[in-house]
Design a protein around this motif. Structure first.
Motif, PDB file in Angstrom:
ATOM      1  N   VAL A 170       0.888  -1.162   0.000  1.00 32.18           N
ATOM      2  CA  VAL A 170       0.000   0.000   0.000  1.00 32.18           C
ATOM      3  C   VAL A 170       0.921   1.205   0.000  1.00 32.18           C
TER       4      VAL A 170
ATOM      5  N   ASP B 200       1.455   5.676  -0.849  1.00 29.34           N
ATOM      6  CA  ASP B 200       0.809   6.982  -0.804  1.00 29.34           C
ATOM      7  C   ASP B 200       0.089   7.226  -2.121  1.00 29.34           C
ATOM      8  N   ARG B 201      -1.120   7.783  -2.052  1.00 33.10           N
ATOM      9  CA  ARG B 201      -1.932   7.960  -3.262  1.00 33.10           C
ATOM     10  C   ARG B 201      -1.340   8.971  -4.232  1.00 33.10           C
TER      11      ARG B 201
ATOM     12  N   TYR C 104      -7.347   3.702  -1.483  1.00 30.34           N
ATOM     13  CA  TYR C 104      -5.895   3.670  -1.368  1.00 30.34           C
ATOM     14  C   TYR C 104      -5.276   3.281  -2.695  1.00 30.34           C
TER      15      TYR C 104
ATOM     16  N   SER D 174     -11.930   3.376   3.254  1.00 31.33           N
ATOM     17  CA  SER D 174     -10.915   4.268   2.709  1.00 31.33           C
ATOM     18  C   SER D 174     -10.438   3.793   1.340  1.00 31.33           C
TER      19      SER D 174
END
Length: 96
Positions: free
Chosen positions: A28, A30-31, A75, A73
């Motif tokens: 995962v 950072d967008r 992601y 959320s």
């Protein structure tokens, strides 16, 4: 943004575990991070060489619980392929 801000956590799923044998790892991230930032972060943190990075933007799922409702959320997920000559990531070796 430093390398530890880009990589948030590893993904622990069946699909992610299946790729470990082929030196393909899932994180995962950072967008706002792009593929070059993700590649540099993985190389800096784990001291490996990356050949390819694929990214997926994951939408939040609609959930209801009693009267409250909303979305989980969203992601960004990154699949990182290491080069053939690179060593594997030790963190994932203990999981398989």
């Amino acid at each position: 943004m430093n390398a530890y801000d880009v990589i948030i956590k590893p993904i622990r799923s069946e699909k992610a575990y299946a790729g470990i044998a082929n030196k393909k790892y899932a994180f995962v991230v950072d967008r706002r991070a792009d593929k070059t930032q993700i590649k540099a972060a993985v190389e800096e943190i784990f001291k490996v060489s990356v050949s390819k990075v694929n990214t997926v933007n994951v939408r939040g799922k609609y959930k209801r619980q009693g009267r409250s409702e909303g979305y989980t959320s969203r992601y960004k997920k990154a699949y990182v392929q290491l080069t053939a000559g690179s060593k594997s990531i030790e963190f994932f070796d203990s999981l398989t």
